[in-house]
Design a protein around this motif. Structure first.
Motif, PDB file in Angstrom:
ATOM      1  N   SER A 150       0.818  -1.214   0.000  1.00  0.00           N
ATOM      2  CA  SER A 150       0.000   0.000   0.000  1.00  0.00           C
ATOM      3  C   SER A 150       0.859   1.274   0.000  1.00  0.00           C
ATOM      4  O   SER A 150       0.420   2.310  -0.470  1.00  0.00           O
ATOM      5  CB  SER A 150      -0.956   0.009   1.196  1.00  0.00           C
ATOM      6  N   LYS A 151       2.076   1.213   0.514  1.00  0.00           N
ATOM      7  CA  LYS A 151       2.957   2.383   0.540  1.00  0.00           C
ATOM      8  C   LYS A 151       4.016   2.310  -0.561  1.00  0.00           C
ATOM      9  O   LYS A 151       4.934   3.111  -0.599  1.00  0.00           O
ATOM     10  CB  LYS A 151       3.622   2.491   1.900  1.00  0.00           C
ATOM     11  N   GLY A 152       3.847   1.375  -1.474  1.00  0.00           N
ATOM     12  CA  GLY A 152       4.788   1.232  -2.578  1.00  0.00           C
ATOM     13  C   GLY A 152       4.620   2.340  -3.606  1.00  0.00           C
ATOM     14  O   GLY A 152       3.570   2.962  -3.714  1.00  0.00           O
ATOM     15  N   GLU A 153       5.672   2.579  -4.362  1.00  0.00           N
ATOM     16  CA  GLU A 153       5.646   3.631  -5.382  1.00  0.00           C
ATOM     17  C   GLU A 153       5.924   2.985  -6.741  1.00  0.00           C
ATOM     18  O   GLU A 153       7.012   2.464  -6.989  1.00  0.00           O
ATOM     19  CB  GLU A 153       6.725   4.671  -5.063  1.00  0.00           C
ATOM     20  N   ARG A 154       4.938   3.021  -7.613  1.00  0.00           N
ATOM     21  CA  ARG A 154       5.076   2.403  -8.937  1.00  0.00           C
ATOM     22  C   ARG A 154       6.130   3.138  -9.763  1.00  0.00           C
ATOM     23  O   ARG A 154       6.145   4.345  -9.857  1.00  0.00           O
ATOM     24  CB  ARG A 154       3.748   2.431  -9.680  1.00  0.00           C
ATOM     25  N   GLY A 155       7.045   2.374 -10.352  1.00  0.00           N
ATOM     26  CA  GLY A 155       8.048   2.934 -11.238  1.00  0.00           C
ATOM     27  C   GLY A 155       9.190   3.655 -10.539  1.00  0.00           C
ATOM     28  O   GLY A 155       9.940   4.379 -11.172  1.00  0.00           O
ATOM     29  N   LYS A 156       9.357   3.447  -9.257  1.00  0.00           N
ATOM     30  CA  LYS A 156      10.378   4.162  -8.494  1.00  0.00           C
ATOM     31  C   LYS A 156      11.781   3.940  -9.060  1.00  0.00           C
ATOM     32  O   LYS A 156      12.592   4.856  -9.100  1.00  0.00           O
ATOM     33  CB  LYS A 156      10.330   3.719  -7.033  1.00  0.00           C
ATOM     34  N   PHE A 157      12.073   2.738  -9.513  1.00  0.00           N
ATOM     35  CA  PHE A 157      13.406   2.420  -9.999  1.00  0.00           C
ATOM     36  C   PHE A 157      13.472   2.342 -11.524  1.00  0.00           C
ATOM     37  O   PHE A 157      14.500   1.990 -12.085  1.00  0.00           O
ATOM     38  CB  PHE A 157      13.890   1.102  -9.386  1.00  0.00           C
ATOM     39  N   TYR A 158      12.392   2.690 -12.194  1.00  0.00           N
ATOM     40  CA  TYR A 158      12.361   2.640 -13.654  1.00  0.00           C
ATOM     41  C   TYR A 158      13.143   3.809 -14.246  1.00  0.00           C
ATOM     42  O   TYR A 158      13.028   4.945 -13.805  1.00  0.00           O
ATOM     43  CB  TYR A 158      10.916   2.695 -14.160  1.00  0.00           C
ATOM     44  N   SER A 159      13.943   3.513 -15.247  1.00  0.00           N
ATOM     45  CA  SER A 159      14.670   4.550 -15.963  1.00  0.00           C
ATOM     46  C   SER A 159      14.649   4.202 -17.449  1.00  0.00           C
ATOM     47  O   SER A 159      15.194   3.172 -17.848  1.00  0.00           O
ATOM     48  CB  SER A 159      16.110   4.635 -15.468  1.00  0.00           C
ATOM     49  N   PRO A 160      14.025   5.036 -18.285  1.00  0.00           N
ATOM     50  CA  PRO A 160      13.941   4.723 -19.709  1.00  0.00           C
ATOM     51  C   PRO A 160      15.302   4.697 -20.391  1.00  0.00           C
ATOM     52  O   PRO A 160      15.466   4.068 -21.429  1.00  0.00           O
ATOM     53  CB  PRO A 160      13.058   5.826 -20.284  1.00  0.00           C
ATOM     54  N   GLU A 161      16.298   5.345 -19.818  1.00  0.00           N
ATOM     55  CA  GLU A 161      17.636   5.362 -20.409  1.00  0.00           C
ATOM     56  C   GLU A 161      18.483   4.164 -20.002  1.00  0.00           C
ATOM     57  O   GLU A 161      19.593   3.975 -20.507  1.00  0.00           O
ATOM     58  CB  GLU A 161      18.386   6.643 -20.019  1.00  0.00           C
ATOM     59  N   ALA A 162      17.995   3.354 -19.093  1.00  0.00           N
ATOM     60  CA  ALA A 162      18.775   2.220 -18.589  1.00  0.00           C
ATOM     61  C   ALA A 162      19.035   1.213 -19.701  1.00  0.00           C
ATOM     62  O   ALA A 162      18.182   0.956 -20.542  1.00  0.00           O
ATOM     63  CB  ALA A 162      18.033   1.554 -17.436  1.00  0.00           C
ATOM     64  N   GLU A 163      20.244   0.658 -19.701  1.00  0.00           N
ATOM     65  CA  GLU A 163      20.619  -0.365 -20.667  1.00  0.00           C
ATOM     66  C   GLU A 163      20.841  -1.676 -19.915  1.00  0.00           C
ATOM     67  O   GLU A 163      21.427  -1.679 -18.836  1.00  0.00           O
ATOM     68  CB  GLU A 163      21.909   0.010 -21.383  1.00  0.00           C
ATOM     69  N   PHE A 164      20.388  -2.745 -20.507  1.00  0.00           N
ATOM     70  CA  PHE A 164      20.602  -4.057 -19.913  1.00  0.00           C
ATOM     71  C   PHE A 164      21.721  -4.753 -20.679  1.00  0.00           C
ATOM     72  O   PHE A 164      21.677  -4.842 -21.894  1.00  0.00           O
ATOM     73  CB  PHE A 164      19.322  -4.900 -19.976  1.00  0.00           C
ATOM     74  N   HIS A 165      22.723  -5.211 -19.945  1.00  0.00           N
ATOM     75  CA  HIS A 165      23.832  -5.929 -20.566  1.00  0.00           C
ATOM     76  C   HIS A 165      23.714  -7.406 -20.204  1.00  0.00           C
ATOM     77  O   HIS A 165      23.690  -7.769 -19.032  1.00  0.00           O
ATOM     78  CB  HIS A 165      25.170  -5.375 -20.080  1.00  0.00           C
ATOM     79  N   PHE A 166      23.617  -8.227 -21.232  1.00  0.00           N
ATOM     80  CA  PHE A 166      23.501  -9.653 -21.007  1.00  0.00           C
ATOM     81  C   PHE A 166      24.834 -10.225 -20.560  1.00  0.00           C
ATOM     82  O   PHE A 166      25.861  -9.953 -21.180  1.00  0.00           O
ATOM     83  CB  PHE A 166      23.079 -10.373 -22.300  1.00  0.00           C
ATOM     84  N   PRO A 167      24.831 -11.022 -19.509  1.00  0.00           N
ATOM     85  CA  PRO A 167      26.091 -11.657 -19.103  1.00  0.00           C
ATOM     86  C   PRO A 167      26.446 -12.751 -20.101  1.00  0.00           C
ATOM     87  O   PRO A 167      25.585 -13.454 -20.611  1.00  0.00           O
ATOM     88  CB  PRO A 167      25.761 -12.250 -17.725  1.00  0.00           C
ATOM     89  N   ILE A 168      27.703 -12.856 -20.405  1.00  0.00           N
ATOM     90  CA  ILE A 168      28.185 -13.897 -21.309  1.00  0.00           C
ATOM     91  C   ILE A 168      29.207 -14.711 -20.539  1.00  0.00           C
ATOM     92  O   ILE A 168      30.153 -14.162 -19.965  1.00  0.00           O
ATOM     93  CB  ILE A 168      28.812 -13.284 -22.576  1.00  0.00           C
ATOM     94  N   TYR A 169      29.024 -16.010 -20.529  1.00  0.00           N
ATOM     95  CA  TYR A 169      29.901 -16.897 -19.790  1.00  0.00           C
ATOM     96  C   TYR A 169      30.778 -17.672 -20.757  1.00  0.00           C
ATOM     97  O   TYR A 169      30.281 -18.371 -21.637  1.00  0.00           O
ATOM     98  CB  TYR A 169      29.076 -17.851 -18.919  1.00  0.00           C
ATOM     99  N   LEU A 170      32.082 -17.530 -20.596  1.00  0.00           N
ATOM    100  CA  LEU A 170      33.037 -18.221 -21.440  1.00  0.00           C
ATOM    101  C   LEU A 170      33.491 -19.501 -20.752  1.00  0.00           C
ATOM    102  O   LEU A 170      33.545 -19.575 -19.528  1.00  0.00           O
ATOM    103  CB  LEU A 170      34.250 -17.323 -21.695  1.00  0.00           C
ATOM    104  N   ASP A 171      33.841 -20.500 -21.557  1.00  0.00           N
ATOM    105  CA  ASP A 171      34.409 -21.721 -20.996  1.00  0.00           C
ATOM    106  C   ASP A 171      35.740 -21.386 -20.336  1.00  0.00           C
ATOM    107  O   ASP A 171      36.403 -20.404 -20.690  1.00  0.00           O
ATOM    108  CB  ASP A 171      34.623 -22.772 -22.084  1.00  0.00           C
ATOM    109  N   ALA A 172      36.140 -22.215 -19.387  1.00  0.00           N
ATOM    110  CA  ALA A 172      37.341 -21.951 -18.593  1.00  0.00           C
ATOM    111  C   ALA A 172      38.587 -21.806 -19.467  1.00  0.00           C
ATOM    112  O   ALA A 172      39.410 -20.912 -19.235  1.00  0.00           O
ATOM    113  CB  ALA A 172      37.542 -23.057 -17.564  1.00  0.00           C
ATOM    114  N   ASP A 173      38.731 -22.652 -20.481  1.00  0.00           N
ATOM    115  CA  ASP A 173      39.927 -22.575 -21.327  1.00  0.00           C
ATOM    116  C   ASP A 173      39.961 -21.285 -22.146  1.00  0.00           C
ATOM    117  O   ASP A 173      41.013 -20.681 -22.338  1.00  0.00           O
ATOM    118  CB  ASP A 173      40.052 -23.798 -22.232  1.00  0.00           C
ATOM    119  N   ILE A 174      38.806 -20.830 -22.599  1.00  0.00           N
ATOM    120  CA  ILE A 174      38.728 -19.585 -23.357  1.00  0.00           C
ATOM    121  C   ILE A 174      39.034 -18.395 -22.445  1.00  0.00           C
ATOM    122  O   ILE A 174      39.794 -17.490 -22.808  1.00  0.00           O
ATOM    123  CB  ILE A 174      37.329 -19.403 -23.996  1.00  0.00           C
ATOM    124  N   THR A 175      38.463 -18.412 -21.251  1.00  0.00           N
ATOM    125  CA  THR A 175      38.715 -17.342 -20.285  1.00  0.00           C
ATOM    126  C   THR A 175      40.196 -17.246 -19.952  1.00  0.00           C
ATOM    127  O   THR A 175      40.772 -16.155 -19.917  1.00  0.00           O
ATOM    128  CB  THR A 175      37.902 -17.561 -18.998  1.00  0.00           C
TER     129      THR A 175
END
Length: 66
Positions: free
Chosen positions: A8-33
Motif C-alpha cells: 500500500s505504501k509502494g511507489e510504482r516505477g520508483k526504480f524505472y529509468s527509460p535510459e537504462a541499458e541491460f547488458h547480457f552476461p556472457i559466460y566463457l568456458d574456462a579454457d577460453i577465459t
C-alpha cells in the motif's frame, strides 16, 4: 516467505529509468577465459575490450562473406 505482503505504501516505477541499458552476461568456458585473460595481460588491455574487439572483427568477416 510471508503469506501476504503490504504494498500500500509502494511507489510504482520508483526504480524505472527509460535510459537504462541491460547488458547480457556472457559466460566463457574456462579454457577460453584463461587464454583471453593471458592475452589481455600481455596486450595490457581490459578483457572485455579484447573480447569485444575480436567479436567485432568476426562480425565484419562474416558480413563480407555474406
Amino acid at each position: 516467505m510471508k503469506k501476504e505482503y503490504d504494498f500500500s505504501k509502494g511507489e510504482r516505477g520508483k526504480f524505472y529509468s527509460p535510459e537504462a541499458e541491460f547488458h547480457f552476461p556472457i559466460y566463457l568456458d574456462a579454457d577460453i577465459t584463461e587464454f583471453m585473460s593471458r592475452l589481455a595481460v600481455q596486450k595490457e588491455r581490459d578483457l572485455s575490450e579484447l573480447v569485444n574487439d575480436w567479436l567485432r572483427r568476426d562480425i565484419e568477416l562474416i558480413q563480407t562473406v555474406q
